[in-house]
Design an enzyme around this catalytic site. Structure first.
Site, PDB file in Angstrom:
ATOM      1  N   ASP A 384       0.860  -1.179   0.000  1.00 11.04           N
ATOM      2  CA  ASP A 384       0.000   0.000   0.000  1.00 11.04           C
ATOM      3  C   ASP A 384       0.902   1.236   0.000  1.00 11.04           C
ATOM      4  O   ASP A 384       2.103   1.134   0.267  1.00 11.04           O
ATOM      5  CB  ASP A 384      -0.902  -0.029   1.239  1.00 11.04           C
ATOM      6  CG  ASP A 384      -1.955   1.064   1.217  1.00 11.04           C
ATOM      7  OD1 ASP A 384      -2.238   1.581   0.117  1.00 11.04           O
ATOM      8  OD2 ASP A 384      -2.479   1.408   2.278  1.00 11.04           O
ATOM      9  N   ARG A 591      -2.759  13.739  -3.135  1.00 15.58           N
ATOM     10  CA  ARG A 591      -3.983  12.941  -3.190  1.00 15.58           C
ATOM     11  C   ARG A 591      -5.138  13.926  -3.322  1.00 15.58           C
ATOM     12  O   ARG A 591      -5.313  14.787  -2.459  1.00 15.58           O
ATOM     13  CB  ARG A 591      -4.124  12.105  -1.923  1.00 15.58           C
ATOM     14  CG  ARG A 591      -5.322  11.191  -1.942  1.00 15.58           C
ATOM     15  CD  ARG A 591      -5.419  10.395  -0.660  1.00 15.58           C
ATOM     16  NE  ARG A 591      -6.471   9.411  -0.738  1.00 15.58           N
ATOM     17  CZ  ARG A 591      -6.846   8.640   0.275  1.00 15.58           C
ATOM     18  NH1 ARG A 591      -6.234   8.755   1.448  1.00 15.58           N
ATOM     19  NH2 ARG A 591      -7.811   7.765   0.141  1.00 15.58           N
ATOM     20  N   THR A 653      -2.597   1.144  -4.668  1.00 11.86           N
ATOM     21  CA  THR A 653      -3.131   2.238  -3.873  1.00 11.86           C
ATOM     22  C   THR A 653      -4.485   2.687  -4.388  1.00 11.86           C
ATOM     23  O   THR A 653      -4.828   2.453  -5.552  1.00 11.86           O
ATOM     24  CB  THR A 653      -2.136   3.431  -3.881  1.00 11.86           C
ATOM     25  OG1 THR A 653      -2.688   4.520  -3.162  1.00 11.86           O
ATOM     26  CG2 THR A 653      -1.844   3.877  -5.317  1.00 11.86           C
ATOM     27  N   ARG A 712      -6.329   3.490  -7.869  1.00 10.55           N
ATOM     28  CA  ARG A 712      -7.762   3.246  -7.622  1.00 10.55           C
ATOM     29  C   ARG A 712      -7.999   1.755  -7.353  1.00 10.55           C
ATOM     30  O   ARG A 712      -8.927   1.144  -7.865  1.00 10.55           O
ATOM     31  CB  ARG A 712      -8.609   3.713  -8.812  1.00 10.55           C
ATOM     32  CG  ARG A 712      -8.514   5.194  -9.144  1.00 10.55           C
ATOM     33  CD  ARG A 712      -8.916   6.047  -7.974  1.00 10.55           C
ATOM     34  NE  ARG A 712      -9.075   7.451  -8.321  1.00 10.55           N
ATOM     35  CZ  ARG A 712      -8.841   8.442  -7.471  1.00 10.55           C
ATOM     36  NH1 ARG A 712      -8.384   8.171  -6.251  1.00 10.55           N
ATOM     37  NH2 ARG A 712      -9.046   9.696  -7.814  1.00 10.55           N
ATOM     38  N   LYS A 718      -6.294  -6.681  -5.815  1.00 10.89           N
ATOM     39  CA  LYS A 718      -5.113  -7.239  -5.151  1.00 10.89           C
ATOM     40  C   LYS A 718      -5.062  -8.752  -5.346  1.00 10.89           C
ATOM     41  O   LYS A 718      -3.985  -9.319  -5.577  1.00 10.89           O
ATOM     42  CB  LYS A 718      -5.133  -6.901  -3.657  1.00 10.89           C
ATOM     43  CG  LYS A 718      -4.943  -5.432  -3.340  1.00 10.89           C
ATOM     44  CD  LYS A 718      -4.857  -5.202  -1.843  1.00 10.89           C
ATOM     45  CE  LYS A 718      -4.566  -3.737  -1.516  1.00 10.89           C
ATOM     46  NZ  LYS A 718      -4.403  -3.504  -0.066  1.00 10.89           N
ATOM     47  N   ASN A 740     -11.107  -6.322   4.745  1.00 13.80           N
ATOM     48  CA  ASN A 740     -11.359  -6.457   3.307  1.00 13.80           C
ATOM     49  C   ASN A 740     -10.129  -6.927   2.541  1.00 13.80           C
ATOM     50  O   ASN A 740     -10.220  -7.332   1.394  1.00 13.80           O
ATOM     51  CB  ASN A 740     -11.884  -5.135   2.721  1.00 13.80           C
ATOM     52  CG  ASN A 740     -10.900  -3.989   2.912  1.00 13.80           C
ATOM     53  OD1 ASN A 740      -9.952  -4.090   3.680  1.00 13.80           O
ATOM     54  ND2 ASN A 740     -11.130  -2.902   2.219  1.00 13.80           N
TER      55      ASN A 740
END
Length: 1068
Positions: A384, A591, A653, A712, A718, A740
């Site tokens: 991440d 961001r 990410t 996104r 993943k 999650n």
């Protein structure tokens, strides 16, 4: 301390009651009544002293199932294993044929092995036990007004806890301040759908657990929303605890009988079940079906060596025509024992336990030993960005309001202080501002209050959303600013607080301006969060939303083109304008989030179910805010270290592609020369989750390179990424920070949970500081442990080969009776196996990492420690030592002793056997020194013992510093070195027990043999270095360690691009 005492609730415990009964079950009382009866505080929580006294009164919040460290089990494990059983068998044979001395020595060695093994393994188990407690679940609890994270086991009745999406409920709690709060109670009730909680409801005493909507149960998970709660039951008094106490039992180790549908079974099914149960038991005893993969492999190796030992014993008997003389049988037993690496499993356990302890100091908690072995083989890390590669302390750097202009925050060093730094304002849109020039190019500096008074409607409307579509709070305590909440929301809250728009001021106090009505938490699918608030002065409801720019603008229909607040329809052209400005912010590594709002015209009361579609539609776009999360200072060096180690780093990410790309280039995940990469490769290196997920598996496999950045990113992306890596034969580690991420953590070869963000049971290791550099430290430590295991296994097996070779060739030495004469006596063999080698092997397990450990490619787990190089080394070192030992024996007997082998020299000492006994002492001294010196040579399997630090200027003395560095290994070798002399010179001990005699001039042979030993090993290592250097230059052109980092990682794509350009030039 064996197993913890089993805990059970008192017999008259009522479901829903507290550890100490309340007037009614908690679900039948109001929150105020529960607080009063538990003497708790719903605002500040318990004091630290109160919590401590309650923990002493109620005990730990657990079910009493944790296995403690059992000394008895460890002792049994030390005795009841294949290695020890072989020694016991040898002892029994020795006693059986009347060899009392040999039998007693073996018995002493067994006792020594058990005692040393017990204390070492007890220490290792205690270490692992403490690590398990470190990786136990945690809970966020308010005590004395401060929010802190504590182990779930320390939660007590009366504690005030806060829970949010992804958390596991630490105990049974009476819920209050619930916002869209839902929990998954399938573990307790079997209900597959999440249960929505109602904090204000009160239920009848006899209401079942599944219908108590004002209670959240221990071990259930939060699937939506957030809440606070007062703990009323812990441990076995929770609902799940009561069930666990009733059902607690040990798993059966008996295989079930396969039966027909009517319950009957044929006789052969019973035989099948009994046979499988017996083979399982034998497998557990031998260790081939328990433990880590390496432990199982070593147990299978032990069985193989036991088989070889039996063959060697039969060869000994055969060479002596199966003569039943006692000395022949003892020779056969000794030859068999020479193949048994008795200390191997103990040293492995100790090394791995010590490794896990070292990892804790580097902020890594290992939850299972399998992952410790796997870390050294990792080829790809999927990480991440926020909080892992970056600091996770965001600062709002820019904001753009349509029709108004652009705000820039400068010189802010404190992420929580809204008074720190300067605010610049420019009426221009972001894509017309040169942000890299900074200073006046970004606008003029103004005080926030002046900037607010200069505007009309745009800035207040923007700040309204920024402060209220936000759960974070920022407040000043004394001279220090403190913040609670998500880092993203804190940064936005600090920005709005600069202008006097603080959520805390506007929603609390005697007459708050706004009240919470509903909250729609951030959803990774829609990438938005929204709230519905009520203006207390007018009674009007307002919906405020923030989230990913492209996801917010698609639900916006209006915006204000000027500062008057007049609204016009959102057009596609203006959406493109928004995206263009967003990309400018993202290109700065920010961001970017969009803010929007509207009056909410639907009837809604607090606690009502709200339809997300009615809130997140027809919104008014208010602007963009850009947040900067600076990379950790150690991230770039850590990524570089990964590249040097042949490990690819992938950033997965939720940020915008441009933001992710900017940070990835800054930390080195992407090459700085992106412009020199072929277009199709560059496009594959940076992808959005939507683009990646749209590809079929075949299309993913055809990509020139798997994405190094996926923006996104959703949890399902993943999982696809891991599957794609596995199809390419890669071995990957994956980070995760919530429930999650469980599927991806389970699919990864090594699942890495973030300890601060919330770990997960699916993980193999936990980072206590959420730092990417800690992942690299864990991989380095994993490689070190793997190397050390390989070193001591090679050391042990090389000695076994040497001893077996010496004894088998020594069968040719026949006395006058035609029976073989021992070059090594049985007690000498046992002494070298157990006493001389055991401690140096342990010392090799503690050896520090070699200097180039992170400058070589990952090792293959398929081969494990038994690589081709390992196997060849084992044979070469073993045969070289055997050759030197046999040469020493032959030189004393045949070179200087006239070839007199005497008669019965395996049993008794007299004048005719003096030559044999002196030769045996010489051989024993040689083998002892070789075993000790080989441990030092094993510190680096390729580099010279005299030049382990190639960069050192101490050309002739560096080896002295190297041997002193690992003091455990140094003193273990010194102990073995000096204990050799009393064994040779104490009269009765030498002739009666060890079957050798004092030597004098023979030491010259020992010293020459030792010099030849070093010369042979050093020459072999030199040959290996030359061979591997040439192999590397043939394969890579340049040695791996000599390549430029970008050339090593991205060289093939740079070359590919260059060749494409060359082809185009020729065509032109």
């Amino acid at each position: 301390m064996g197993k913890d005492q089993e805990k059970k609730p008192v017999e008259d415990h009522v479901s829903g009651q507290s550890n100490r009964p309340l007037s009614l079950p908690a679900h039948s009382l109001t929150v105020d009544q529960v607080v009063a009866e538990l003497q708790a505080d719903s605002l500040s929580g318990l004091s630290a002293q109160d919590a401590k006294s309650r923990l002493a009164e109620y005990g730990n919040n657990d079910l009493g199932e944790a296995e403690g460290v059992s000394p008895l089990k460890i002792i049994i494990a030390q005795v009841a294993n294949a290695m020890t059983m072989v020694l016991i068998l040898a002892m029994a044979v020795s006693y059986g044929i009347g060899s009392i001395i040999e039998g007693s020595v073996v018995a002493g060695v067994i006792l020594l092995n058990v005692v040393v093994g017990f204390f070492q393994e007890y220490s290792a188990e205690k270490t692992m036990d403490s690590l398990r407690s470190l990786s136990s679940p945690t809970a966020r609890v308010v005590r004395a007004g401060d929010l802190s994270t504590v182990p779930s086991g320390e939660i007590v009745p009366g504690d005030l806890v806060e829970v949010k999406v992804g958390d596991t409920i630490p105990a049974d709690i009476r819920v209050f301040e619930a916002v869209n709060f839902e929990t998954d109670e399938a573990l307790l009730t079997g209900e597959s759908l999440p249960v929505r909680k109602n904090a204000d409801a009160i239920f009848d005493e006899k209401t079942g657990p599944g219908d108590r909507l004002n209670v959240a149960y221990s071990s259930s998970t939060v699937t939506k929303g957030r809440a606070k709660g007062i703990v009323f039951a812990t441990g076995v008094y929770t609902e799940i605890g009561a069930i666990a106490s009733a059902l607690r039992k040990k798993d059966s180790k008996v295989r079930p009988v396969k039966r027909k549908p009517d319950g009957t079974a044929k006789p052969h099914r019973y035989l099948e079940a009994y046979t499988l149960t017996l083979t399982d038991a034998i497998g557990r005893f031998l260790g081939v079906n328990v433990g880590t993969p390496l432990q199982k492999k070593l147990s299978r190796l032990a069985i193989l060596l036991f088989g070889i030992a039996i063959v060697c014993a039969i060869i000994c008997l055969g060479a002596n025509k199966f003569n039943s003389e006692r000395e022949v049988i003892i020779y056969a037993v000794a030859t068999g024992l020479s193949m048994i690496p008795a200390s191997l499993v103990v040293v492995l356990t100790i090394t791995m336990a010590a490794g896990t302890k070292r990892m804790v100091k580097r902020n890594v908690i290992v939850r299972n030993l399998k992952s410790l072995e796997a870390l050294g083989a990792v080829t790809d890390i999927c990480s991440d960005k926020t909080g892992t590669l970056t600091q996770g302390k965001m600062v709002a750097r820019n904001a753009w309001l349509p029709g108004k202009g652009t705000y820039t925050i400068e010189n802010s060093t404190s992420p929580f202080d809204p008074t720190a730094g300067d605010v610049r304002f420019s009426p221009e849109v972001p894509h017309r501002i040169d942000f890299k020039a900074a200073g006046d190019a970004c606008g003029t500096i103004g005080k926030p209050s002046e900037l607010l008074s200069q505007g009309d409607k745009s800035l207040p409307a923007f700040l309204q959303v920024a402060s209220l579509a936000n759960l974070a709070t920022v407040a000043q305590k004394g001279d220090k600013w403190e913040a609670r909440g998500d880092p993203t929301e804190i940064a936005i809250q600090v920005f709005s607080s600069r202008f006097g728009y603080s959520r805390l001021d506007r929603t609390t106090g005697e007459k708050p301006e706004w009240s919470d009505v509903a909250e729609l938490p951030f959803d990774s699918d829609v990438k938005r969060m929204s709230v519905v608030m009520q203006n207390n002065a007018t009674g009007e409801l307002w919906a405020f939303s923030k989230g990913a720019v492209e996801r917010v603008i698609q639900i916006c229909t209006k915006y204000s083109p000027n500062d008057s607040g007049e609204l016009v329809d959102m057009t596609d052209e203006f959406r493109q304008e928004i995206l263009r400005n967003m990309e400018v912010f993202a290109g700065l590594g920010l961001r970017v989030l969009a803010l929007a709002g509207k009056p909410y015209t639907h009837a809604l009361n607090k606690g009502d179910e709200v339809d997300r579609a009615t809130v997140e539609c027809d919104l008014v776009f208010h602007g963009l805010i850009g947040l900067y999360d600076p990379p950790r200072p150690e991230s770039a060096p850590a990524v570089r270290s990964c590249h040097e180690a042949g490990i690819s780093v992938h950033m997965l990410t939720g940020d915008h592609p441009e933001t992710a790309k900017a940070i990835a280039i800054e930390v080195g995940i992407l090459p700085s020369r992106m412009g020199s990469i072929a277009r199709n490769v560059a496009d594959a290196m940076v992808m959005t989750a939507a683009s990646f997920d749209a590809l079929t598996d075949d299309q993913v496999d055809q990509l020139p390179v798997l994405p190094l950045v996926i923006a996104r990113c959703a949890p399902s992306t993943k999982v696809r990424m891991i599957e794609a890596l596995h199809r390419r034969g890669r071995f990957c580690a994956m980070t995760g920070d919530g429930v999650n991420d469980s599927p991806s953590l389970r699919r990864a070869d090594v699942g890495i949970a973030m300890g601060q963000a919330g770990s997960d049971d699916a993980s193999d290791i936990v980072l206590t500081d959420d730092n990417f550099a800690s992942i690299v430290a864990a991989i380095e430590e994993g490689r070190r442990i793997f190397d050390n295991i390989q070193k001591f296994i090679l050391h042990v097996l090389s000695e076994n080969v040497a001893q077996a070779g010496t004894l088998l060739v020594g069968l040719a030495f026949k006395d006058r009776r035609g029976l073989s004469v021992f070059p090594l006596a049985p007690v000498q063999i046992i002494w070298i196996i157990m006493a001389t080698s055991g401690m140096p092997d342990m010392g090799l397990g503690f050896e520090r990492a070699v200097s180039d450990i992170m400058r070589r490619p990952p090792q293959s787990l398929k081969k494990g420690v038994f690589t081709n190089e390992f196997l060849v080394d084992m044979v070469v070192y073993g045969l070289w030592i055997a050759a030197l030992c046999l040469a020493a024996f032959s030189l004393v007997v045949f070179g200087f002793g006239g070839g007199q082998l005497g008669s019965n020299c395996n049993e008794t000492f007299d004048k005719q056997c003096e030559t044999v006994f002196r030769a045996r002492a010489t051989t024993f001294a040689c083998l002892t020194w070789f075993a000790l010196f080989l441990a030092w040579e094993m510190v680096d399997m390729r580099r010279s013992f005299f030049r382990m630090q190639p960069g050192s200027k101490k050309y002739f003395t560096q080896w002295m510093y190297d041997v002193w560095r690992n003091q455990f290994l140094f003193w273990a070798i010194m102990l073995g070195f000096f204990t050799l002399f009393p064994l040779i010179y104490i009269p009765v001990l030498s002739t009666r027990v060890f079957k050798h005699y004092s030597i004098s001039w023979e030491w010259g042979i020992v010293f020459i043999a030792a010099a030849l030993f070093f010369a042979g090993v050093e020459l072999w290592k030199f040959g290996k270095r030359v061979y591997f250097r040439r192999q590397a230059s043939k394969t890579l052109g340049l040695a791996w360690k000599d390549m430029d980092i970008e050339q090593r990682v991205f060289g093939e794509y740079l070359c590919h691009e260059a060749s494409q350009e060359s082809g185009l030039n020729k065509a032109e």
